[in-house]
Design an enzyme around this catalytic site. Structure first.
Site, PDB file in Angstrom:
ATOM      1  N   HIS A 168     -32.464  38.014 -31.376  1.00 42.39           N
ATOM      2  CA  HIS A 168     -33.953  38.516 -31.372  1.00 42.39           C
ATOM      3  C   HIS A 168     -34.361  38.403 -32.830  1.00 42.39           C
ATOM      4  O   HIS A 168     -33.697  39.214 -33.659  1.00 42.39           O
ATOM      5  CB  HIS A 168     -33.884  39.883 -31.004  1.00 42.39           C
ATOM      6  CG  HIS A 168     -33.654  40.061 -29.278  1.00 42.39           C
ATOM      7  ND1 HIS A 168     -34.555  40.185 -28.361  1.00 42.39           N
ATOM      8  CD2 HIS A 168     -32.576  40.160 -28.715  1.00 42.39           C
ATOM      9  CE1 HIS A 168     -33.802  39.987 -27.284  1.00 42.39           C
ATOM     10  NE2 HIS A 168     -32.911  39.939 -27.308  1.00 42.39           N
ATOM     11  N   HIS A 173     -28.942  33.708 -27.604  1.00 43.24           N
ATOM     12  CA  HIS A 173     -30.274  34.060 -28.322  1.00 43.24           C
ATOM     13  C   HIS A 173     -30.186  35.258 -29.232  1.00 43.24           C
ATOM     14  O   HIS A 173     -29.329  35.950 -29.195  1.00 43.24           O
ATOM     15  CB  HIS A 173     -31.351  34.374 -27.469  1.00 43.24           C
ATOM     16  CG  HIS A 173     -31.427  35.520 -26.783  1.00 43.24           C
ATOM     17  ND1 HIS A 173     -30.887  35.798 -25.331  1.00 43.24           N
ATOM     18  CD2 HIS A 173     -31.647  36.912 -26.935  1.00 43.24           C
ATOM     19  CE1 HIS A 173     -30.801  36.761 -25.115  1.00 43.24           C
ATOM     20  NE2 HIS A 173     -31.442  37.654 -25.914  1.00 43.24           N
ATOM     21  N   TYR A 196     -25.384  36.351 -21.493  1.00 42.71           N
ATOM     22  CA  TYR A 196     -25.029  37.584 -20.807  1.00 42.71           C
ATOM     23  C   TYR A 196     -25.859  37.628 -19.319  1.00 42.71           C
ATOM     24  O   TYR A 196     -26.903  37.076 -19.327  1.00 42.71           O
ATOM     25  CB  TYR A 196     -25.252  38.930 -21.741  1.00 42.71           C
ATOM     26  CG  TYR A 196     -26.804  39.046 -22.076  1.00 42.71           C
ATOM     27  CD1 TYR A 196     -27.543  39.710 -21.242  1.00 42.71           C
ATOM     28  CD2 TYR A 196     -27.033  38.554 -23.298  1.00 42.71           C
ATOM     29  CE1 TYR A 196     -29.015  39.792 -21.944  1.00 42.71           C
ATOM     30  CE2 TYR A 196     -28.484  38.980 -23.882  1.00 42.71           C
ATOM     31  CZ  TYR A 196     -29.237  39.496 -23.181  1.00 42.71           C
ATOM     32  OH  TYR A 196     -30.400  39.700 -23.663  1.00 42.71           O
ATOM     33  N   ARG A 242     -28.924  35.170 -19.362  1.00 40.98           N
ATOM     34  CA  ARG A 242     -29.809  34.712 -20.703  1.00 40.98           C
ATOM     35  C   ARG A 242     -29.073  33.704 -21.532  1.00 40.98           C
ATOM     36  O   ARG A 242     -27.761  33.832 -21.891  1.00 40.98           O
ATOM     37  CB  ARG A 242     -30.067  35.921 -21.542  1.00 40.98           C
ATOM     38  CG  ARG A 242     -30.882  37.150 -20.876  1.00 40.98           C
ATOM     39  CD  ARG A 242     -32.345  36.618 -20.569  1.00 40.98           C
ATOM     40  NE  ARG A 242     -33.056  35.618 -21.288  1.00 40.98           N
ATOM     41  CZ  ARG A 242     -33.276  35.751 -22.585  1.00 40.98           C
ATOM     42  NH1 ARG A 242     -33.603  36.969 -23.042  1.00 40.98           N
ATOM     43  NH2 ARG A 242     -34.061  35.000 -23.198  1.00 40.98           N
ATOM     44  N   TYR A 276     -24.268  43.762 -25.866  1.00 44.39           N
ATOM     45  CA  TYR A 276     -24.858  44.728 -26.900  1.00 44.39           C
ATOM     46  C   TYR A 276     -24.381  46.114 -27.181  1.00 44.39           C
ATOM     47  O   TYR A 276     -23.902  46.429 -26.099  1.00 44.39           O
ATOM     48  CB  TYR A 276     -26.549  44.879 -26.353  1.00 44.39           C
ATOM     49  CG  TYR A 276     -27.376  43.708 -26.585  1.00 44.39           C
ATOM     50  CD1 TYR A 276     -27.922  43.266 -27.798  1.00 44.39           C
ATOM     51  CD2 TYR A 276     -27.452  42.663 -25.596  1.00 44.39           C
ATOM     52  CE1 TYR A 276     -28.622  42.277 -27.908  1.00 44.39           C
ATOM     53  CE2 TYR A 276     -28.228  41.669 -25.804  1.00 44.39           C
ATOM     54  CZ  TYR A 276     -28.961  41.552 -26.753  1.00 44.39           C
ATOM     55  OH  TYR A 276     -29.787  40.102 -26.919  1.00 44.39           O
TER      56      TYR A 276
HETATM   57 FE   LIG Z   1     -31.053  39.881 -25.712  1.00 38.89          FE
END
Ligand SMILES: [Fe+3]
Lengths: 218, 246
Positions: free
Chosen positions: B165, B163, B150, B160, B111
């Site tokens: 959000h 995905h 990640y 995770r 991110y």
């Molecule tokens: Fe996330």
């Protein structure tokens, strides 16, 4: 309060039945005893990187900066250890000083207060949210009475798999007739009432602990 | 006012059974331990404040907000995908004019955020933020890249699943939804407590479907994900044009 009187088609006499049968013209026929046609999409946590998607430059402004009567609603979001929560987003939704919403479904007509959005979103750097707004007026409770001035609040954070919802009331208002506060104990009520400050009001949000805020199931 | 004899007729929004909703806390997701409230929430009937909500539309968009693959004068790295679908309410009615906001990791699973410091590369041409508004039929579409998985510190060797959000407002405070969209067949589902916090009967609704018919030849794969917000009870349900609303 004259704005709440019977000039709206949705303000009806007390003895008129709330007809919810299909085919009646009222929006939201409300057959909650029937299964939904579709199940809703399940929620998920915002995670730690919510600021990428959920912050706006004008996010904290429920009303345009410089509007007469603007106040700041502030508070700290606190976890079960008493530590501040620096990675939450607090969103607020409220009526204007006339008790009207900036929304077409307000049966009395949408708010006419210039620059009033009624919605704000604030990240919590250092644990604190801050929202620029106007103090709301009383809002009809739907049963012929009035709700005390209040703000609906959503809190999103890592560690919350769904938003949690609460309300902010104001210490200098009369809360006696409010249908929500009436159902709470004095200790519970105290978690929802913001205290006056130099530039507005302050209410901390306790996610857990002895002073856990009253959260609502919608 | 004539307060004691007048009242408003207000809609009430459906509340799903607990078996269809994500609980606010889940044992395997450690951060819920000190954050998810412990007391039973108090029922709040739906009154004016709850049946209204912020009116947010095109004015929240900037040019290019629907295409995350073109940022800072260049193309993002990764598998280009189209993510599309409809926003409906639980009565099956489209939700037009609804703001959707998405954020996601880049193709390497990183991110663009100060807190994310795991050693995967940032992409100068990807910021991971998108916004669109649904059209008159409740349809939305993003062009983006498939996010990478990640790691995170929740448990040993925790990853995770890929995905995106999603954040939606609908038209009422009751409809506000923040969630995550997953990709079909992800091998990381089994060890992910955020995915597994969703009741088993509801998990499929968090997973997009691969849609070959909307894949653009020589350009992008396509995933369809319809999102259902709470509706105002039941009205006669009409199947829409293509009938495949779920
Ligand atoms: Fe996330």
């Amino acid at each position: 309060m004259s704005a709440f009187e019977h000039d709206s088609p949705l303000v009806t006499g007390a003895d008129e039945t709330n007809d919810r049968r299909p085919g009646t013209p009222r929006r939201g026929s409300g057959f909650l005893d029937e299964p939904p046609a579709l199940h809703t999409t399940p929620s998920a946590t915002v995670g730690p990187y919510l600021a990428i998607g959920l912050t706006w430059p004008d996010g904290p402004d429920a009303v345009a900066p410089g509007t007469a009567g603007e106040i700041w609603l502030r508070g700290t979001v606190v976890d079960g250890n008493g530590d501040v929560v620096p990675d939450a987003v607090v969103e607020t939704w409220q009526a204007d000083p006339d008790g009207r919403f900036a929304h077409p479904d307000d049966p009395r007509g949408s708010s006419s207060t210039p620059g009033f959005r009624g919605f704000a979103r604030s990240a919590t750097p250092g644990g604190e949210y801050a929202v620029r707004t106007l103090k709301p007026g009383p809002v009809p409770d739907g049963d012929g009475g009035l709700q005390a001035p209040h703000v609906d609040v959503s809190v999103f954070a890592r560690g919350l798999l769904d938003r949690v919802v609460t309300r902010i009331y104001f210490a200098d208002d009369d809360h006696a007739g409010d249908p929500v506060l009436r159902g709470l104990t004095p200790d519970q009520r105290a978690t929802l009432v913001a205290a006056p400050t130099e530039d507005g009001y302050r209410l901390d949000i306790h996610l857990q602990g002895d002073a856990e805020t009253v959260f609502f199931a919608l | 006012m004539t307060g004691t004899t007048s009242r408003l007729v207000l809609p009430s929004y459906l509340r799903e059974d607990a078996g269809q909703r994500t609980p606010v806390a889940f044992d395997g997701y450690r951060s819920t331990g000190l954050r998810a409230p412990l007391r039973t929430p108090v029922d709040l009937p739906h009154r004016l404040t709850e049946i209204t909500g912020p009116v947010l539309g095109e004015d929240r968009l900037a040019p290019g907000d629907g295409d995350l693959t073109l940022r800072a004068g260049g193309e993002a790295q990764g598998q280009r995908i189209i993510v599309f679908g409809r926003v409906l309410d639980s009565g099956g009615r489209p939700v037009p004019g609804a703001l959707l906001e998405i954020w996601q990791a880049n193709a390497a699973g990183r991110y663009r955020h100060v807190v994310d410091n795991w050693p995967a590369p940032l992409d100068p041409h990807f910021d991971g933020l998108g916004r669109v508004v649904t059209d008159a039929l409740g349809r939305y579409e993003f062009t983006t890249i498939k996010p990478g998985a990640y790691p995170w510190g929740n448990h040993h060797n925790a990853w995770r699943p890929a995905h995106i959000h999603f954040s939606l407002f609908g038209t009422a405070f009751t409809q506000r939804l923040v969630t995550q969209m997953y990709f079909p067949g992800d091998p990381l589902f089994g060890q992910d407590p955020i995915f597994n916090a969703i009741p088993p009967t509801a998990r499929d609704r968090a997973i997009a479907g691969f849609d070959l018919s909307r894949t653009q030849p020589d350009w992008a794969l396509a995933y369809r994900w319809d999102i259902v917000l709470r509706g105002t009870g039941q009205t006669p349900f009409e199947t829409d044009d293509d009938g495949d609303v779920a």
